[in-house]
Design a protein around this motif. Sequence first.
Motif: not given
Length: 479
Positions: A29-30, A267
């Motif tokens: 995720d971020d 990512k």
Amino acid sequence: MISFIICLALLIGGYFVYGKVVENTFAPDDRETPAVRINDGVDYVVMPQWKLFLVQLLNIAGLGPIFGAMQGALWGPVVFLWITFGTIFAGGVHDYFSGMLSERNDGASISEVCGIYLGNVMKNVMRVFSVVLLVMVGTVFAVGPAGLIVTLLGNKGVTGVLANPEVWLWIILAYYFVATFISIDKIIGRIYPLFGICLIVMAVGVIVGIFTNPNYTIPEIWTHFTNMHPAGKPIWSFMFITVACGAISGFHSTQSPLMARCMKSEKQGHFVFYGAMVAEGVIALIWAAAGCSIYKITGGLSTGLNDILANGQSAAIYDVCIKTMGGVGVALAMIGVIVCPITSGDTAFRSARLVLADWFKVDQNKMQKRLMLCVPLLAVGAFVGHLDYAIVWRYFSWTNQTLAMIVLWTASMYLFREKKNYWITAVPATFMSAVSMTYFFCAEECLGLSTKVAYPVGIILAAAFLGIFIRATKKPMKA
């Protein structure tokens, strides 16, 4: 040659297909990464993705996918299958989760990560395993290059002090001492990507040399689906332990936290961790193909390869480079199998320093405290470097694969806790448990029992480990 091309295509396809499955299972995720949140300018430093990939490849590669693959080629082209499927379903999965679980836990060393998901007992076991393995890796990647330097100089007629491997061993260890405690972006982040490119170029040069030389033919798996080892060593589980870095390697899990501390985004993990393992699998496949195609086969056995390996790994690698690339091969051999192993060796000692720092809670911001750990580590490395190289390599191989087994069980427990598909790690964990336990019972340097005893015991123990894990998944999780 067809089977080699098929395996190569499977490896590349595996990165895009199964690698994506693994990534989606983890679900990056971020969130803010440790490199951004901590950023101490020493071990936590943001690096661009391309540099992360090349440094990770160089850190995990070294001599592993070269010499291990050539030794694996003694069994014949059947080794292609282990390199291919081991990389896709075991090695890539292992490397991805070891890196991402470290990233999710502030860049913690793999021993600390294992403790989080498997408990304090396993944490302490992993601490010892990790440090022992890393010292052996650092030593292996110092002795090997030192021997190759002497081989190259000897072929040029150089004698005297510079023809003494002992001198080069101490020079390499001195470099390790410096590179182990300075900031990661001073040497590793700046010049190691260039050496990573050289490692790839060398592998390309070897396979092009094989394809363009009519005297070399890569044998097909289906026409040589037998045990071609001259000494008759069984494929199970000796081949799986021998190839190690070319398919799956616990050493990689000790290196992944280095790059987990330098990632800007979660990512990037697919390309950096799974991608670097696939690249190493490709390199291993090429060197295994060289071992299978260049040397004479007598009576269905790899006698020619066995003879050249008997002269030492340095001589064998030098011989392949000369036969496939001529004079250019000498230069590439110097860069690819002297510099590249050295760069894996220094990160091995660096990782050992970080494991000890996490273990004993020693802050690493100050140089004096980093030196406090580096000095004894390099002293032990110097001692191990004077032991019988063949024995060190065998113990390294078994310790290496046992570490991989534990890391895969760690990832399985993490996935269970997160209510995700844990079978993508539990299946290779069970397989590697069988490999590691079988080898421990039948290898000469371990218990040396008959395969009639070792095979069933190893498989039963692997099944028992799976049973323990499944039982753990049936217990209610603590809040």
